[in-house]
Design an enzyme around this catalytic site. Structure first.
Site, short mmCIF file in Angstrom:
data_model
loop_
_atom_site.label_atom_id
_atom_site.label_comp_id
_atom_site.label_asym_id
_atom_site.label_seq_id
_atom_site.Cartn_x
_atom_site.Cartn_y
_atom_site.Cartn_z
N LYS A 20 28.09 36.19 40.89
CA LYS A 20 27.87 36.38 39.45
C LYS A 20 27.49 35.05 38.81
CE LYS A 20 30.42 38.15 35.45
NZ LYS A 20 31.64 38.82 35.00
N GLU B 164 32.50 28.37 47.77
CA GLU B 164 32.38 28.98 49.09
C GLU B 164 31.00 29.60 49.29
OE1 GLU B 164 34.81 29.38 46.91
OE2 GLU B 164 36.76 29.67 47.86
N GLY C 15 33.90 40.81 38.24
CA GLY C 15 33.65 40.71 39.67
C GLY C 15 34.27 41.86 40.46
N ARG C 16 35.56 42.11 40.21
CA ARG C 16 36.25 43.14 41.01
C ARG C 16 35.87 44.56 40.59
NH1 ARG C 16 39.24 40.07 37.86
NH2 ARG C 16 40.52 40.93 36.18
N GLU D 259 44.50 41.20 40.87
CA GLU D 259 43.79 40.28 39.99
C GLU D 259 43.75 40.84 38.57
OE1 GLU D 259 40.63 37.66 41.91
OE2 GLU D 259 39.46 38.82 40.49
N HIS E 125 52.96 52.64 63.52
CA HIS E 125 53.50 52.01 64.73
C HIS E 125 53.87 50.56 64.46
CE1 HIS E 125 52.47 55.48 67.23
NE2 HIS E 125 51.54 55.65 66.29
N LYS F 277 39.49 27.74 41.47
CA LYS F 277 38.11 27.29 41.71
C LYS F 277 37.95 25.80 41.46
CE LYS F 277 35.55 31.60 41.18
NZ LYS F 277 34.43 32.31 40.58
C1 G6Q Z 1 36.69 38.90 40.30
C2 G6Q Z 1 36.95 37.46 40.31
C3 G6Q Z 1 36.55 36.74 41.57
C4 G6Q Z 1 35.04 36.56 41.72
C5 G6Q Z 1 34.79 35.55 42.84
C6 G6Q Z 1 33.31 35.30 43.06
O1 G6Q Z 1 36.96 39.65 39.40
O2 G6Q Z 1 36.42 36.88 39.19
O3 G6Q Z 1 37.04 37.38 42.72
O4 G6Q Z 1 34.41 37.78 42.00
O5 G6Q Z 1 35.43 34.34 42.54
O6 G6Q Z 1 32.69 34.85 41.90
P1 G6Q Z 1 31.13 34.78 41.82
O7 G6Q Z 1 30.58 36.15 41.95
O8 G6Q Z 1 30.81 34.15 40.50
O9 G6Q Z 1 30.67 33.92 42.98
#
Ligand code: G6Q
Length: 542
Positions: free
Chosen positions: A206, A212, A267-268, A353, A384, A504
């Protein structure tokens, strides 16, 4: 808003809890032979049996009253209207617009966002068809056979989960992989057996600034350029999914190959936005539309079903019941479907989250427990291993058991075995095994105390016809709105994630201290300093 504990319904629930906390499911079922049919609801292709919960009709009535007093329906309607209910980021929360049909109007700051949603979906469909048909070629003229999604958190868990869930309708001639972790092993493992000339990277972020993802994207870029011998290869082997056009351009991806989304998609909550591009390439645009249809069906159910028949509302309220009155700390998610292997991990982010918050919308301590710990494994695997603790341990762990009436595989004889376990587990957890039953079965007396299962362990059983794209959409939306309901009861912002933001930035201070060739002047606490020094001393073998 007042604290939840200050509402009449909460107080009534508190004294009601004292009255029924020891009531056993054995008795509840014995007293009402039709309980199993009564405490069930249906919507968007999902059947929810919530009869094996430690509730009476009065509990349900009081929980529904709590939903009314906390304005769950009003907050839901505000979300669907595009109001900025994510108040800490001043953003609308409109994942529901991602699956709104053409022609519906949803406005953010006066602008209808639905036409843009469909423009992106159309662009995704065109691109997916080009990749799937082989029309989109790699730099050397070979067709794309491998797709690697690089992204983390919300830009990873949904696509990975959806691919695993829907792999039976995916293009089996193609390989799909997902790289999230900055551990180089993840990238190396995902690419070691692939031909770069046939590999497409989708950089999903986003913000397009996440450490990462940007590190893995840069490595992918080097891998492609080195192996294919030209910078020009980037244009054929990289596309981006992002809201940040400037950063995408800076990375070297033509913005014609960028698929956008908007700040009103968290994001989620983004697996059905352009973040779902890998899903669409895997299953094709038709199936993707079915997936969206499933989401939409649950949205409609959430908006229109009366609260007492509303699946996400009922599940959200039951979570509050166990979390806040019984003091349960966790909820187990047990899909009886190997394809839903990653569903618990997906829900872990969605729920933890969203509702892992300690202040309410006024910034005051919320005063009650909020989001439970979410975890789980597919059945029957979990049986199990950790189910022992659920059956006979000292902790109360409500579980959602998810099953399907029709199998995906041709090995139909397996399915009755699988599903018999769903029903048997729910039954055993609820009713347990008494000393009398053990005696009648001839169990030796000395073993009795060890073999007794108390029962009274609550479960929801969610039953659907078959794990199709549509069912998956409904299931995900069910949990999205379940999480929403909990957040509304606690009056928290389920749509920000300041804890993640903190994470972050934290590592950024330490990176140069690890990278510097001279001994850095460390100013952390003594533990962190010692760990960094030890790491610097011992890593030379890298
Ligand atoms: C989701 C969070 C988090 C995010 C990641 C990746 O709700 O904000 O999990 O999706 O940190 O972020 P970017 O899409 O900006 O790389």
């Amino acid at each position: 808003m007042a604290r939840p504990t200050d509402t009449p319904a909460w107080r009534a629930l508190q004294s009601h809890y004292e009255k029924i906390k020891d009531l056993h499911l054995r008795r509840l079922f014995a007293e009402d032979p039709s309980r199993g049919q009564k405490l069930a609801a249906e919507g968007a292709g999902l059947y929810l049996d919530y009869s094996k919960n430690r509730i009476t009709a009065e509990t349900v009535g009081l929980l529904l009253q709590l939903a009314k007093e906390r304005g769950v329906a009003e907050r839901r309607d505000a979300m669907f209207r595009g109001e900025k209910i994510n108040i800490t980021e001043k953003r609308a929360v409109l994942h529901v617009a991602l699956r709104a049909p053409k022609g519906v109007e949803i406005r953010v700051d006066g602008k209808d966002v639905v036409p843009e949603v469909h423009a992106v979906l159309d662009k995704m469909a065109q691109f997916s068809n080009r990749v799937r048909s082989g029309e989109w070629k790699g730099h050397t003229g070979k067709r794309i056979r491998n797709v690697i999604n690089i992204g983390i958190g919300g830009s990873y868990l949904g696509p990975e989960m959806a691919y695993a869930a829907l792999r039976d309708v995916s293009d089996r001639a193609m390989t799909f992989r997902f790289v999230a972790n900055v551990d180089g092993a993840a990238f190396a493992e995902a690419t070691h057996d692939l031909d770069p000339a046939e590999t497409l990277f989708i950089i999903s972020s986003k913000t397009f600034t996440t450490l990462e993802t940007m590190t893995n994207a840069a490595t992918a870029r080097r891998w492609i350029v080195e192996k294919l011998g030209s910078d020009a290869a980037v244009a054929r082997h990289f596309v981006a999914v992002s809201t940040n056009e400037a950063e995408v351009r800076k990375f070297g991806i033509d913005t014609a190959n960028m698929f956008g989304f908007w700040d009103w998609v968290g994001g989620r909550y983004s697996m059905d936005s352009a973040i779902g591009l890998s899903t669409m390439i895997a299953i094709g645009p038709e199936n993707y539309r079915e997936l969206l249809g499933g989401f939409r069906a649950m949205d409609e159910h959430f908006c229109t079903a009366p609260l007492e028949k509303n699946l996400p509302v009922l599940m959200g309220l039951l979570t509050v019941w166990y979390n806040n009155f019984f003091g349960a700390q966790t909820i187990g998610i047990m899909p009886y479907s190997d394809n839903l292997r990653r569903f618990p991990a997906y829900l872990q982010q969605l729920q933890m989250e969203s509702n892992g918050k300690h202040v309410d919308l006024d910034g005051n301590h919320v005063g009650v427990q909020t989001g439970p710990i979410i975890w789980g494994e597919p059945g029957t695997d979990g049986q199990h291993s950790f189910y022992q603790l659920i059956h006979q341990g000292t902790k109360l762990i409500p579980c959602d058991l998810i099953g399907f009436c029709r199998p995906l595989s041709a090995l139909k004889e397996h399915h009755d075995l699988l599903m018999s376990n769903v029903f048997a587990q729910a039954e055993a957890l609820a009713f347990g095994k008494t000393p009398e039953e053990l005696k009648a079965e001839g169990s030796p007396d000395f073993q009795t105390p060890f073999r007794v299962c108390e029962g009274n362990r609550p479960t929801n059983v969610i039953l659907a016809d078959k794990l199709t794209p549509r069912t998956l959409g409904s299931l995900v939306a069910l949990y999205e709105h379940n999480v929403f309901t909990q957040g509304a009861i606690w009056d928290i912002d389920s749509f920000d994630q300041w804890g993640v933001e903190l994470g972050k930035v934290l590592a950024k201070r330490i990176i140069p201290e690890l990278e510097s060739s001279s001994e850095p002047d460390l100013k952390h606490d003594s533990s962190t300093n010692a760990l960094i020094r030890r790491y610097r001393r011992l890593r030379s073998g890298r």
